[in-house]
Design a protein around this motif. Structure first.
Motif, PDB file in Angstrom:
ATOM      1  N   PHE A  26     -37.144 -47.258   7.298  1.00 17.63           N
ATOM      2  CA  PHE A  26     -38.412 -46.612   6.973  1.00 17.63           C
ATOM      3  C   PHE A  26     -38.202 -45.504   5.958  1.00 17.63           C
ATOM      4  CE2 PHE A  26     -41.479 -43.189   7.693  1.00 17.63           C
ATOM      5  CZ  PHE A  26     -42.675 -43.880   7.544  1.00 17.63           C
ATOM      6  N   HIS A  27     -39.125 -45.402   4.987  1.00 15.96           N
ATOM      7  CA  HIS A  27     -39.135 -44.291   4.048  1.00 15.96           C
ATOM      8  C   HIS A  27     -40.558 -43.757   3.963  1.00 15.96           C
ATOM      9  CE1 HIS A  27     -39.418 -42.185   0.192  1.00 15.96           C
ATOM     10  NE2 HIS A  27     -38.163 -41.869   0.440  1.00 15.96           N
ATOM     11  N   GLY A  28     -40.732 -42.524   4.379  1.00 15.40           N
ATOM     12  CA  GLY A  28     -42.048 -41.892   4.336  1.00 15.40           C
ATOM     13  C   GLY A  28     -42.150 -40.826   5.407  1.00 15.40           C
ATOM     14  N   PRO A  29     -43.321 -40.227   5.538  1.00 18.50           N
ATOM     15  CA  PRO A  29     -43.520 -39.193   6.559  1.00 18.50           C
ATOM     16  C   PRO A  29     -43.370 -39.788   7.963  1.00 18.50           C
ATOM     17  CG  PRO A  29     -45.330 -39.196   4.963  1.00 18.50           C
ATOM     18  CD  PRO A  29     -44.515 -40.413   4.707  1.00 18.50           C
ATOM     19  N   PRO A  30     -42.698 -39.096   8.881  1.00 15.24           N
ATOM     20  CA  PRO A  30     -42.470 -39.623  10.234  1.00 15.24           C
ATOM     21  C   PRO A  30     -43.752 -40.045  10.958  1.00 15.24           C
ATOM     22  CG  PRO A  30     -41.141 -37.671   9.884  1.00 15.24           C
ATOM     23  CD  PRO A  30     -42.042 -37.796   8.691  1.00 15.24           C
ATOM     24  N   HIS A  31     -44.846 -39.368  10.719  1.00 19.28           N
ATOM     25  CA  HIS A  31     -46.087 -39.723  11.417  1.00 19.28           C
ATOM     26  C   HIS A  31     -46.699 -41.038  10.900  1.00 19.28           C
ATOM     27  CE1 HIS A  31     -47.714 -37.597   7.901  1.00 19.28           C
ATOM     28  NE2 HIS A  31     -48.795 -38.344   8.077  1.00 19.28           N
ATOM     29  N   CYS A  32     -46.095 -41.624   9.868  1.00 16.79           N
ATOM     30  CA  CYS A  32     -46.623 -42.866   9.282  1.00 16.79           C
ATOM     31  C   CYS A  32     -45.851 -44.114   9.714  1.00 16.79           C
ATOM     32  CB  CYS A  32     -46.612 -42.764   7.761  1.00 16.79           C
ATOM     33  SG  CYS A  32     -47.827 -41.609   7.113  1.00 16.79           S
ATOM     34  N   ARG A  46     -56.107 -43.086   2.423  1.00 17.75           N
ATOM     35  CA  ARG A  46     -55.316 -42.540   1.323  1.00 17.75           C
ATOM     36  C   ARG A  46     -53.853 -42.926   1.407  1.00 17.75           C
ATOM     37  NH1 ARG A  46     -56.567 -39.631  -2.440  1.00 17.75           N
ATOM     38  NH2 ARG A  46     -54.723 -38.323  -2.437  1.00 17.75           N
ATOM     39  N   ALA A  47     -53.483 -43.696   2.400  1.00 23.49           N
ATOM     40  CA  ALA A  47     -52.089 -44.104   2.558  1.00 23.49           C
ATOM     41  C   ALA A  47     -51.829 -45.395   1.792  1.00 23.49           C
ATOM     42  CB  ALA A  47     -51.762 -44.304   4.026  1.00 23.49           C
ATOM     43  N   TYR A  48     -50.775 -45.392   0.985  1.00 19.04           N
ATOM     44  CA  TYR A  48     -50.333 -46.567   0.258  1.00 19.04           C
ATOM     45  C   TYR A  48     -49.047 -47.032   0.916  1.00 19.04           C
ATOM     46  CZ  TYR A  48     -48.050 -49.335  -3.324  1.00 19.04           C
ATOM     47  OH  TYR A  48     -47.392 -50.338  -3.985  1.00 19.04           O
ATOM     48  N   TRP A  49     -48.917 -48.317   1.199  1.00 19.35           N
ATOM     49  CA  TRP A  49     -47.719 -48.814   1.872  1.00 19.35           C
ATOM     50  C   TRP A  49     -47.203 -50.086   1.209  1.00 19.35           C
ATOM     51  CZ3 TRP A  49     -48.511 -53.697   3.717  1.00 19.35           C
ATOM     52  CH2 TRP A  49     -49.822 -54.072   4.030  1.00 19.35           C
ATOM     53  N   VAL A  50     -45.866 -50.251   1.324  1.00 14.39           N
ATOM     54  CA  VAL A  50     -45.190 -51.464   0.876  1.00 14.39           C
ATOM     55  C   VAL A  50     -44.265 -51.888   2.000  1.00 14.39           C
ATOM     56  CG1 VAL A  50     -43.602 -52.500  -0.800  1.00 14.39           C
ATOM     57  CG2 VAL A  50     -45.236 -50.757  -1.555  1.00 14.39           C
ATOM     58  N   HIS A  51     -44.316 -53.170   2.329  1.00 12.24           N
ATOM     59  CA  HIS A  51     -43.412 -53.742   3.331  1.00 12.24           C
ATOM     60  C   HIS A  51     -42.550 -54.799   2.658  1.00 12.24           C
ATOM     61  CE1 HIS A  51     -46.510 -52.806   6.719  1.00 12.24           C
ATOM     62  NE2 HIS A  51     -45.804 -51.744   6.385  1.00 12.24           N
ATOM     63  N   VAL A  52     -41.262 -54.763   2.947  1.00 16.37           N
ATOM     64  CA  VAL A  52     -40.343 -55.798   2.466  1.00 16.37           C
ATOM     65  C   VAL A  52     -39.753 -56.460   3.698  1.00 16.37           C
ATOM     66  CG1 VAL A  52     -38.304 -56.325   1.084  1.00 16.37           C
ATOM     67  CG2 VAL A  52     -39.824 -54.443   0.397  1.00 16.37           C
ATOM     68  N   TRP A  53     -40.073 -57.733   3.870  1.00 20.17           N
ATOM     69  CA  TRP A  53     -39.619 -58.526   5.017  1.00 20.17           C
ATOM     70  C   TRP A  53     -38.529 -59.477   4.536  1.00 20.17           C
ATOM     71  CZ3 TRP A  53     -42.104 -57.185   9.473  1.00 20.17           C
ATOM     72  CH2 TRP A  53     -43.361 -56.578   9.358  1.00 20.17           C
ATOM     73  N   LYS A  54     -37.435 -59.575   5.279  1.00 21.65           N
ATOM     74  CA  LYS A  54     -36.386 -60.537   4.952  1.00 21.65           C
ATOM     75  C   LYS A  54     -36.373 -61.586   6.056  1.00 21.65           C
ATOM     76  CE  LYS A  54     -31.731 -60.841   3.243  1.00 21.65           C
ATOM     77  NZ  LYS A  54     -30.594 -60.081   2.754  1.00 21.65           N
ATOM     78  N   LEU A  55     -36.340 -62.854   5.650  1.00 21.73           N
ATOM     79  CA  LEU A  55     -36.394 -63.952   6.607  1.00 21.73           C
ATOM     80  C   LEU A  55     -35.134 -64.805   6.539  1.00 21.73           C
ATOM     81  CD1 LEU A  55     -39.503 -63.428   5.492  1.00 21.73           C
ATOM     82  CD2 LEU A  55     -39.935 -65.211   7.146  1.00 21.73           C
TER      83      LEU A  55
END
Length: 150
Positions: free
Chosen positions: A40-46, A85-94
């Motif tokens: 995880f990279h971002g504020p802990p509450h997110c 206002r939150a922008y997120w990116v998820h990278v999933w590896k399968l």
């Protein structure tokens, strides 16, 4: 290419399950490895996704992950979206149709690059960028940036 399409479909099914559209959490447990590697990279509450995946927070309570784009690159699937206002990116590896690794980035500009040396016919091309964030309101604010090498 067929594996990439299959991986993309699996991740899209995961988001639908998290939104309660199909099978709910029973479906999630079939798609995600029990020993999922998480970063995880971002504020802990997110850390919303980890709370959903561990059951700490019900899927229908609070933050909703509705991807605006989903892209498959090799054995990775990248999803991005906005919630308020939150922008997120998820990278999933399968691996073999099962999600084994998850990287979550909140309010972070992400660039995914291929760091393999170019083939001899591609030596004149130095742009190894495979994907980059497209947050809708970047012009109004500054986001920290990260490069993910695959």
């Amino acid at each position: 290419m067929e594996i990439q399409l299959q991986n993309k479909a699996i991740v899209e099914l995961l988001y639908k399950a998290l939104l309660g559209e199909v099978g709910k959490m029973d479906m999630v447990s079939k798609l995600v490895a029990s020993d999922l590697e998480w970063w995880f990279h971002g504020p802990p509450h997110c850390q919303h996704m980890m709370r959903l995946l561990t059951g700490e927070k019900p899927h229908n309570n609070g933050f909703r992950f509705e991807p605006r784009s989903v892209t498959a690159i090799g054995d990775c699937v990248i999803a991005e979206g906005w919630e308020g206002r939150a922008y997120w990116v998820h990278v999933w590896k399968l691996k073999n149709g099962l999600i084994t690794q998850f990287r979550e980035y909140f309010n972070t500009w992400l660039v995914v690059r291929d760091l393999r040396p170019p083939a001899w016919e591609d030596e004149k091309q130095d742009n190894n960028t495979l994907w980059q964030s497209q947050p809708r309101d970047l012009y109004r604010r500054s986001l920290p940036g990260l490069v993910l090498a695959i």
